[in-house]
Design a protein around this motif. Structure first.
Motif, mmCIF file in Angstrom:
data_model
loop_
_atom_site.group_PDB
_atom_site.id
_atom_site.type_symbol
_atom_site.label_atom_id
_atom_site.label_comp_id
_atom_site.label_asym_id
_atom_site.label_seq_id
_atom_site.Cartn_x
_atom_site.Cartn_y
_atom_site.Cartn_z
ATOM 1 N N VAL A 155 -3.190 -4.416 6.834
ATOM 2 C CA VAL A 155 -2.417 -3.175 6.726
ATOM 3 C C VAL A 155 -1.013 -3.466 6.205
ATOM 4 O O VAL A 155 -0.523 -2.811 5.276
ATOM 5 N N LEU A 156 -0.354 -4.467 6.777
ATOM 6 C CA LEU A 156 1.012 -4.799 6.363
ATOM 7 C C LEU A 156 1.059 -5.253 4.905
ATOM 8 O O LEU A 156 1.990 -4.907 4.173
ATOM 9 N N GLU A 157 0.045 -6.008 4.477
ATOM 10 C CA GLU A 157 0.009 -6.467 3.087
ATOM 11 C C GLU A 157 -0.115 -5.289 2.123
ATOM 12 O O GLU A 157 0.568 -5.241 1.088
ATOM 13 N N THR A 158 -0.972 -4.334 2.462
ATOM 14 C CA THR A 158 -1.146 -3.160 1.596
ATOM 15 C C THR A 158 0.129 -2.331 1.559
ATOM 16 O O THR A 158 0.546 -1.853 0.491
ATOM 17 N N LEU A 159 0.773 -2.147 2.711
ATOM 18 C CA LEU A 159 2.029 -1.387 2.752
ATOM 19 C C LEU A 159 3.101 -2.055 1.897
ATOM 20 O O LEU A 159 3.860 -1.378 1.190
ATOM 21 N N ALA A 160 3.171 -3.374 1.942
ATOM 22 C CA ALA A 160 4.187 -4.105 1.187
ATOM 23 C C ALA A 160 3.974 -3.989 -0.319
ATOM 24 O O ALA A 160 4.936 -4.046 -1.094
ATOM 25 N N LYS A 161 2.720 -3.823 -0.757
ATOM 26 C CA LYS A 161 2.401 -3.794 -2.183
ATOM 27 C C LYS A 161 2.335 -2.379 -2.758
ATOM 28 O O LYS A 161 2.045 -2.211 -3.947
ATOM 29 N N ARG A 162 2.584 -1.361 -1.933
ATOM 30 C CA ARG A 162 2.468 0.021 -2.413
ATOM 31 C C ARG A 162 3.536 0.315 -3.468
ATOM 32 O O ARG A 162 4.526 -0.434 -3.585
ATOM 33 N N PRO A 163 3.377 1.387 -4.253
ATOM 34 C CA PRO A 163 4.394 1.742 -5.252
ATOM 35 C C PRO A 163 5.767 1.911 -4.609
ATOM 36 O O PRO A 163 5.865 2.443 -3.488
ATOM 37 N N PRO A 164 6.828 1.465 -5.264
ATOM 38 C CA PRO A 164 8.156 1.410 -4.628
ATOM 39 C C PRO A 164 8.725 2.756 -4.187
ATOM 40 O O PRO A 164 9.541 2.793 -3.266
ATOM 41 N N GLN A 165 8.317 3.848 -4.804
ATOM 42 C CA GLN A 165 8.862 5.151 -4.428
ATOM 43 C C GLN A 165 7.965 5.917 -3.446
ATOM 44 O O GLN A 165 8.274 7.045 -3.072
ATOM 45 N N GLN A 166 6.885 5.321 -3.032
ATOM 46 C CA GLN A 166 5.929 6.025 -2.171
ATOM 47 C C GLN A 166 6.357 5.964 -0.698
ATOM 48 O O GLN A 166 6.675 4.903 -0.174
ATOM 49 N N HIS A 167 6.329 7.121 -0.047
ATOM 50 C CA HIS A 167 6.636 7.217 1.379
ATOM 51 C C HIS A 167 5.335 7.160 2.178
ATOM 52 O O HIS A 167 4.306 7.682 1.747
ATOM 53 N N VAL A 168 5.391 6.546 3.368
ATOM 54 C CA VAL A 168 4.227 6.459 4.242
ATOM 55 C C VAL A 168 4.638 6.872 5.644
ATOM 56 O O VAL A 168 5.648 6.391 6.177
ATOM 57 N N VAL A 169 3.850 7.768 6.240
ATOM 58 C CA VAL A 169 4.071 8.199 7.621
ATOM 59 C C VAL A 169 2.864 7.754 8.439
ATOM 60 O O VAL A 169 1.722 8.064 8.086
ATOM 61 N N ILE A 170 3.119 7.028 9.503
ATOM 62 C CA ILE A 170 2.057 6.472 10.348
ATOM 63 C C ILE A 170 2.240 6.998 11.768
ATOM 64 O O ILE A 170 3.330 6.879 12.337
ATOM 65 N N THR A 171 1.175 7.588 12.323
ATOM 66 C CA THR A 171 1.280 8.158 13.661
ATOM 67 C C THR A 171 0.339 7.456 14.636
ATOM 68 O O THR A 171 -0.540 6.692 14.243
ATOM 69 N N GLY A 172 0.521 7.770 15.908
ATOM 70 C CA GLY A 172 -0.361 7.276 16.952
ATOM 71 C C GLY A 172 0.390 6.514 18.034
ATOM 72 O O GLY A 172 1.449 5.937 17.796
ATOM 73 N N ARG A 173 -0.168 6.561 19.233
ATOM 74 C CA ARG A 173 0.430 5.833 20.353
ATOM 75 C C ARG A 173 0.381 4.323 20.111
ATOM 76 O O ARG A 173 -0.429 3.835 19.345
ATOM 77 N N ILE A 189 0.836 9.322 -6.005
ATOM 78 C CA ILE A 189 0.888 9.866 -4.646
ATOM 79 C C ILE A 189 2.263 9.565 -4.061
ATOM 80 O O ILE A 189 2.627 8.409 -3.853
ATOM 81 N N ALA A 190 3.027 10.611 -3.791
ATOM 82 C CA ALA A 190 4.406 10.428 -3.320
ATOM 83 C C ALA A 190 4.482 10.169 -1.828
ATOM 84 O O ALA A 190 5.406 9.499 -1.359
ATOM 85 N N LEU A 191 3.536 10.718 -1.064
ATOM 86 C CA LEU A 191 3.563 10.549 0.391
ATOM 87 C C LEU A 191 2.145 10.363 0.906
ATOM 88 O O LEU A 191 1.236 11.107 0.526
ATOM 89 N N VAL A 192 1.969 9.375 1.773
ATOM 90 C CA VAL A 192 0.682 9.132 2.414
ATOM 91 C C VAL A 192 0.870 9.259 3.922
ATOM 92 O O VAL A 192 1.733 8.585 4.500
ATOM 93 N N LEU A 193 0.074 10.118 4.546
ATOM 94 C CA LEU A 193 0.061 10.246 5.996
ATOM 95 C C LEU A 193 -1.149 9.507 6.540
ATOM 96 O O LEU A 193 -2.289 9.827 6.189
ATOM 97 N N LEU A 194 -0.902 8.509 7.389
ATOM 98 C CA LEU A 194 -1.962 7.745 8.042
ATOM 99 C C LEU A 194 -1.967 8.150 9.513
ATOM 100 O O LEU A 194 -1.330 7.514 10.359
ATOM 101 N N ASP A 195 -2.679 9.230 9.786
ATOM 102 C CA ASP A 195 -2.652 9.845 11.111
ATOM 103 C C ASP A 195 -3.515 9.058 12.093
ATOM 104 O O ASP A 195 -4.694 8.813 11.830
ATOM 105 N N GLU A 196 -2.914 8.666 13.215
ATOM 106 C CA GLU A 196 -3.578 7.908 14.294
ATOM 107 C C GLU A 196 -3.959 6.484 13.881
ATOM 108 O O GLU A 196 -4.805 5.855 14.529
#
Length: 200
Positions: free
Chosen positions: A147-165, A125-132
Protein backbone atom coordinates in the motif's frame (compact mmCIF):
# COMPACT_ATOMS: atom_id res chain seq x y z
CA UNK A 1 -16.56 52.32 20.24
CA UNK A 2 -16.63 50.82 23.74
CA UNK A 3 -13.62 49.17 25.38
CA UNK A 4 -14.87 45.58 24.90
CA UNK A 5 -15.29 46.09 21.15
CA UNK A 6 -11.84 47.67 20.92
CA UNK A 7 -10.27 44.70 22.73
CA UNK A 8 -12.07 42.33 20.37
CA UNK A 9 -10.84 44.24 17.33
CA UNK A 10 -7.24 44.19 18.59
CA UNK A 11 -7.44 40.42 19.22
CA UNK A 12 -8.83 39.81 15.75
CA UNK A 13 -6.16 42.04 14.18
CA UNK A 14 -3.43 40.04 15.95
CA UNK A 15 -5.10 36.79 14.89
CA UNK A 16 -5.33 37.97 11.28
CA UNK A 17 -1.61 38.79 11.28
CA UNK A 18 -0.76 35.25 12.44
CA UNK A 19 -3.15 33.61 9.94
CA UNK A 20 -1.96 35.76 7.03
CA UNK A 21 1.66 34.87 7.79
CA UNK A 22 0.83 31.14 7.90
CA UNK A 23 -1.03 31.38 4.58
CA UNK A 24 1.91 33.22 3.00
CA UNK A 25 4.32 30.46 4.12
CA UNK A 26 2.19 27.68 2.59
CA UNK A 27 3.42 27.83 -0.99
CA UNK A 28 3.83 24.14 -1.92
CA UNK A 29 1.12 22.66 -4.13
CA UNK A 30 0.87 18.88 -4.45
CA UNK A 31 -1.40 15.95 -3.77
CA UNK A 32 -1.80 15.08 -0.11
CA UNK A 33 -2.68 11.97 1.87
CA UNK A 34 -5.42 12.38 4.48
CA UNK A 35 -6.07 9.69 7.09
CA UNK A 36 -9.34 9.70 9.03
CA UNK A 37 -9.25 7.25 11.91
CA UNK A 38 -10.49 6.64 15.46
CA UNK A 39 -13.55 4.98 16.97
CA UNK A 40 -15.91 7.91 16.49
CA UNK A 41 -18.56 8.29 13.81
CA UNK A 42 -17.88 10.45 10.77
CA UNK A 43 -14.77 9.09 9.08
CA UNK A 44 -16.46 7.87 5.90
CA UNK A 45 -18.88 10.81 6.02
CA UNK A 46 -15.95 13.23 6.03
CA UNK A 47 -14.31 11.34 3.17
CA UNK A 48 -17.45 11.48 1.06
CA UNK A 49 -17.81 15.16 1.90
CA UNK A 50 -14.41 15.74 0.28
CA UNK A 51 -15.54 13.69 -2.71
CA UNK A 52 -18.56 16.02 -3.08
CA UNK A 53 -16.31 19.07 -2.76
CA UNK A 54 -13.89 17.78 -5.41
CA UNK A 55 -16.76 16.84 -7.69
CA UNK A 56 -18.03 20.40 -7.35
CA UNK A 57 -14.70 21.61 -8.74
CA UNK A 58 -15.10 19.32 -11.75
CA UNK A 59 -12.46 16.81 -10.65
CA UNK A 60 -12.41 13.14 -11.60
CA UNK A 61 -12.88 10.88 -8.58
CA UNK A 62 -12.09 7.28 -7.68
CA UNK A 63 -13.89 5.58 -4.79
CA UNK A 64 -13.00 2.16 -3.39
CA UNK A 65 -14.96 0.81 -0.42
CA UNK A 66 -13.41 -2.00 1.62
CA UNK A 67 -15.20 -4.01 4.35
CA UNK A 68 -18.67 -2.75 3.52
CA UNK A 69 -21.92 -4.70 3.46
CA UNK A 70 -23.35 -6.20 0.31
CA UNK A 71 -26.24 -3.69 0.44
CA UNK A 72 -26.09 -0.34 -1.37
CA UNK A 73 -25.49 2.73 0.80
CA UNK A 74 -26.86 6.22 0.25
CA UNK A 75 -23.47 7.53 -0.83
CA UNK A 76 -23.08 4.76 -3.41
CA UNK A 77 -26.56 5.41 -4.78
CA UNK A 78 -25.79 9.12 -5.03
CA UNK A 79 -22.29 9.10 -6.49
CA UNK A 80 -23.13 6.45 -9.09
CA UNK A 81 -25.27 9.17 -10.68
CA UNK A 82 -22.03 10.65 -12.02
CA UNK A 83 -20.50 7.80 -14.05
CA UNK A 84 -18.38 10.12 -16.20
CA UNK A 85 -16.77 11.77 -13.17
CA UNK A 86 -16.76 9.02 -10.53
CA UNK A 87 -15.37 5.49 -10.71
CA UNK A 88 -16.96 3.53 -7.86
CA UNK A 89 -15.84 0.09 -6.65
CA UNK A 90 -17.13 -1.87 -3.65
CA UNK A 91 -15.52 -4.95 -2.13
CA UNK A 92 -19.06 -6.09 -1.40
CA UNK A 93 -18.34 -9.20 0.64
CA UNK A 94 -19.90 -7.71 3.76
CA UNK A 95 -18.39 -7.10 7.17
CA UNK A 96 -15.76 -9.54 8.45
CA UNK A 97 -18.05 -10.79 11.22
CA UNK A 98 -20.63 -11.64 8.55
CA UNK A 99 -18.36 -13.53 6.15
CA UNK A 100 -16.46 -15.41 8.89
CA UNK A 101 -14.13 -16.59 6.14
CA UNK A 102 -10.64 -15.09 6.31
CA UNK A 103 -9.41 -16.62 3.05
CA UNK A 104 -12.42 -15.24 1.20
CA UNK A 105 -11.90 -11.80 2.74
CA UNK A 106 -8.20 -11.77 1.82
CA UNK A 107 -8.97 -12.77 -1.77
CA UNK A 108 -11.64 -10.06 -2.03
CA UNK A 109 -9.26 -7.48 -0.56
CA UNK A 110 -6.61 -8.42 -3.14
CA UNK A 111 -9.05 -7.97 -6.03
CA UNK A 112 -10.32 -4.70 -4.61
CA UNK A 113 -6.82 -3.36 -4.01
CA UNK A 114 -5.94 -4.10 -7.63
CA UNK A 115 -8.82 -1.79 -8.60
CA UNK A 116 -7.48 0.81 -6.19
CA UNK A 117 -4.00 0.56 -7.74
CA UNK A 118 -5.47 1.32 -11.17
CA UNK A 119 -7.00 4.54 -9.79
CA UNK A 120 -3.80 5.44 -7.90
CA UNK A 121 -1.83 5.15 -11.16
CA UNK A 122 -4.20 7.34 -13.18
CA UNK A 123 -3.11 11.01 -13.45
CA UNK A 124 -6.62 11.99 -14.57
CA UNK A 125 -8.04 11.00 -11.17
CA UNK A 126 -7.65 13.99 -8.85
CA UNK A 127 -8.93 12.35 -5.66
CA UNK A 128 -9.11 8.73 -4.52
CA UNK A 129 -11.18 7.73 -1.49
CA UNK A 130 -10.08 4.43 0.07
CA UNK A 131 -12.95 3.88 2.48
CA UNK A 132 -12.25 1.48 5.39
CA UNK A 133 -8.81 0.58 4.07
CA UNK A 134 -7.45 0.90 7.62
CA UNK A 135 -9.52 -2.11 8.72
CA UNK A 136 -8.09 -4.20 5.88
CA UNK A 137 -4.58 -3.23 6.97
CA UNK A 138 -5.32 -3.89 10.64
CA UNK A 139 -6.56 -7.40 9.81
CA UNK A 140 -3.48 -7.95 7.58
CA UNK A 141 -5.58 -8.73 4.52
CA UNK A 142 -3.09 -6.60 2.54
CA UNK A 143 0.59 -5.97 3.23
CA UNK A 144 1.15 -2.40 4.38
CA UNK A 145 4.37 -2.27 2.33
CA UNK A 146 2.44 -2.77 -0.90
CA UNK A 147 0.00 0.00 0.00
CA UNK A 148 2.74 2.47 0.96
CA UNK A 149 4.68 1.75 -2.23
CA UNK A 150 1.63 2.42 -4.40
CA UNK A 151 0.84 5.64 -2.50
CA UNK A 152 4.42 6.85 -2.95
CA UNK A 153 4.32 6.25 -6.73
CA UNK A 154 0.93 7.89 -7.38
CA UNK A 155 0.69 11.00 -9.63
CA UNK A 156 2.14 14.02 -7.78
CA UNK A 157 -1.06 16.09 -7.81
CA UNK A 158 -3.40 13.28 -6.75
CA UNK A 159 -5.07 13.48 -3.33
CA UNK A 160 -5.89 10.33 -1.34
CA UNK A 161 -8.32 10.03 1.58
CA UNK A 162 -8.08 6.88 3.69
CA UNK A 163 -10.66 6.03 6.34
CA UNK A 164 -11.20 3.39 9.01
CA UNK A 165 -10.41 2.66 12.63
CA UNK A 166 -6.94 1.73 13.84
CA UNK A 167 -4.83 3.33 11.12
CA UNK A 168 -1.38 1.68 11.20
CA UNK A 169 1.48 3.84 12.44
CA UNK A 170 3.37 3.44 9.17
CA UNK A 171 0.46 5.01 7.29
CA UNK A 172 0.11 7.82 9.82
CA UNK A 173 3.79 8.64 9.35
CA UNK A 174 3.51 9.11 5.56
CA UNK A 175 0.18 10.98 5.71
CA UNK A 176 0.06 14.78 5.43
CA UNK A 177 -3.10 15.21 7.50
CA UNK A 178 -4.37 12.82 10.18
CA UNK A 179 -7.59 13.24 12.14
CA UNK A 180 -8.66 10.93 14.95
CA UNK A 181 -12.39 10.90 15.68
CA UNK A 182 -13.41 9.90 19.18
CA UNK A 183 -16.75 8.72 20.57
CA UNK A 184 -18.52 10.83 23.19
CA UNK A 185 -22.02 9.44 22.58
CA UNK A 186 -23.53 7.27 19.86
CA UNK A 187 -27.21 6.56 19.29
CA UNK A 188 -26.52 2.86 18.66
CA UNK A 189 -25.32 2.50 22.26
CA UNK A 190 -28.80 3.61 23.34
CA UNK A 191 -30.44 0.92 21.20
CA UNK A 192 -31.23 3.12 18.19
CA UNK A 193 -30.79 1.28 14.89
CA UNK A 194 -28.70 2.61 12.01
CA UNK A 195 -30.68 5.28 10.19
CA UNK A 196 -30.96 5.91 6.44
CA UNK A 197 -29.25 9.15 5.55
CA UNK A 198 -27.13 9.02 8.71
CA UNK A 199 -25.35 5.65 8.81
CA UNK A 200 -26.76 4.08 5.64
Amino acid sequence: MNEEKQRHRRRMQRHKTVVDAAVARATEERGIIIVLTGNGKGKSSSGFGMVARALGHGFKIGIVQFIKGSFSTGEETFFRRFPEEVQYHVMGTGFTWETQDKDKDIAAAEVTWTQAETLLNDPDIALVLLDELNIVLKLRYLPIERVLETLAKRPPQQHVVITGRAAPQALIEVADTVTEMNVIKHAFQAGIKAQKGIEL
